[in-house]
Design a protein around this motif. Structure first.
Motif, PDB file in Angstrom:
ATOM      1  N   THR A  54       0.832  -1.205   0.000  1.00  0.00           N
ATOM      2  CA  THR A  54       0.000   0.000   0.000  1.00  0.00           C
ATOM      3  C   THR A  54       0.864   1.250   0.000  1.00  0.00           C
ATOM      4  OG1 THR A  54      -1.793  -1.145   1.146  1.00  0.00           O
ATOM      5  CG2 THR A  54      -1.778   1.255   1.279  1.00  0.00           C
ATOM      6  N   LEU A  55       1.915   1.236   0.813  1.00  0.00           N
ATOM      7  CA  LEU A  55       2.793   2.406   0.903  1.00  0.00           C
ATOM      8  C   LEU A  55       3.592   2.633  -0.374  1.00  0.00           C
ATOM      9  CD1 LEU A  55       4.001   2.073   4.585  1.00  0.00           C
ATOM     10  CD2 LEU A  55       2.481   3.825   3.629  1.00  0.00           C
ATOM     11  N   GLU A  63       2.137   7.881   0.562  1.00  0.00           N
ATOM     12  CA  GLU A  63       2.005   8.012   2.010  1.00  0.00           C
ATOM     13  C   GLU A  63       0.599   7.654   2.481  1.00  0.00           C
ATOM     14  OE1 GLU A  63       3.124  12.029   2.960  1.00  0.00           O
ATOM     15  OE2 GLU A  63       5.264  11.569   2.824  1.00  0.00           O
ATOM     16  N   GLN A  64       0.547   7.094   3.687  1.00  0.00           N
ATOM     17  CA  GLN A  64      -0.726   6.736   4.318  1.00  0.00           C
ATOM     18  C   GLN A  64      -0.601   6.989   5.814  1.00  0.00           C
ATOM     19  OE1 GLN A  64      -3.531   4.647   2.809  1.00  0.00           O
ATOM     20  NE2 GLN A  64      -2.662   5.656   1.026  1.00  0.00           N
ATOM     21  N   THR A  65      -1.731   7.289   6.443  1.00  0.00           N
ATOM     22  CA  THR A  65      -1.729   7.367   7.901  1.00  0.00           C
ATOM     23  C   THR A  65      -1.819   5.944   8.446  1.00  0.00           C
ATOM     24  OG1 THR A  65      -4.125   7.479   8.111  1.00  0.00           O
ATOM     25  CG2 THR A  65      -2.935   9.595   7.876  1.00  0.00           C
ATOM     26  N   GLU A 115      -5.254   4.691   7.920  1.00  0.00           N
ATOM     27  CA  GLU A 115      -5.508   4.263   6.545  1.00  0.00           C
ATOM     28  C   GLU A 115      -4.886   2.896   6.271  1.00  0.00           C
ATOM     29  OE1 GLU A 115      -5.778   8.634   4.358  1.00  0.00           O
ATOM     30  OE2 GLU A 115      -3.810   7.722   4.715  1.00  0.00           O
ATOM     31  N   LEU A 116      -3.707   2.658   6.843  1.00  0.00           N
ATOM     32  CA  LEU A 116      -3.067   1.353   6.685  1.00  0.00           C
ATOM     33  C   LEU A 116      -3.857   0.253   7.388  1.00  0.00           C
ATOM     34  CD1 LEU A 116       0.691   2.273   7.150  1.00  0.00           C
ATOM     35  CD2 LEU A 116      -0.423   1.510   5.047  1.00  0.00           C
ATOM     36  N   VAL A 125       1.838   9.803   9.833  1.00  0.00           N
ATOM     37  CA  VAL A 125       1.910   9.557   8.397  1.00  0.00           C
ATOM     38  C   VAL A 125       3.122   8.681   8.112  1.00  0.00           C
ATOM     39  CG1 VAL A 125       2.088  10.620   6.117  1.00  0.00           C
ATOM     40  CG2 VAL A 125       0.794  11.766   7.934  1.00  0.00           C
ATOM     41  N   ARG A 161       5.592   6.511   5.296  1.00  0.00           N
ATOM     42  CA  ARG A 161       6.028   6.457   3.910  1.00  0.00           C
ATOM     43  C   ARG A 161       7.048   5.334   3.783  1.00  0.00           C
ATOM     44  NH1 ARG A 161      10.992   9.508   2.403  1.00  0.00           N
ATOM     45  NH2 ARG A 161      11.226  10.596   4.357  1.00  0.00           N
TER      46      ARG A 161
END
Length: 108
Positions: free
Chosen positions: A23-24, A28-30, A33-34, A68, A70
């Motif tokens: 996903t990353l 970027e994801q919080t 979100e992950l 966040v 990455r």
């Protein structure tokens, strides 16, 4: 080097963490979100992210209450180089087996 590889392989051994890394790779994801696509709590997701951080695969920055994440791909490159040795090893062994089974004839 060995300790770093151990950490990367440990981190990537878990399917949830592998999915997070994938996903990353898109951006970027919080942590929330992950966690969303998985049947895990936010606390469990944070623990997974910590394992990825220890392996050097993820960099987390905190913006207020938002964490966040990455992807840091360099450790994956080292793991890939390590695995390529075994890919070559097995390719050579399978080629030798094929030659033995076919009597050294070219297969088409």
């Amino acid at each position: 080097m060995v300790e770093e590889l151990d950490a990367v392989f440990h981190a990537m051994a878990d399917p949830t963490r592998r999915a997070m890394v994938r996903t990353l790779a898109a951006g970027e994801q919080t942590v929330g979100e992950l966690a969303a696509p998985h049947p895990i709590s936010l606390a469990a997701a944070s623990k997974h992210v910590k394992v990825l951080e220890r392996a050097g695969l993820v960099r987390r920055t905190v913006h207020g209450r938002r964490h966040v994440c990455r992807l840091e791909a360099q450790p994956l490159a080292a793991a890939s180089r390590h695995l390529r040795f075994y890919e070559q090893f097995w390719t050579e062994r399978l080629d030798a087996l094929d030659a033995f089974v076919t009597g050294g004839e070219e297969s088409s």
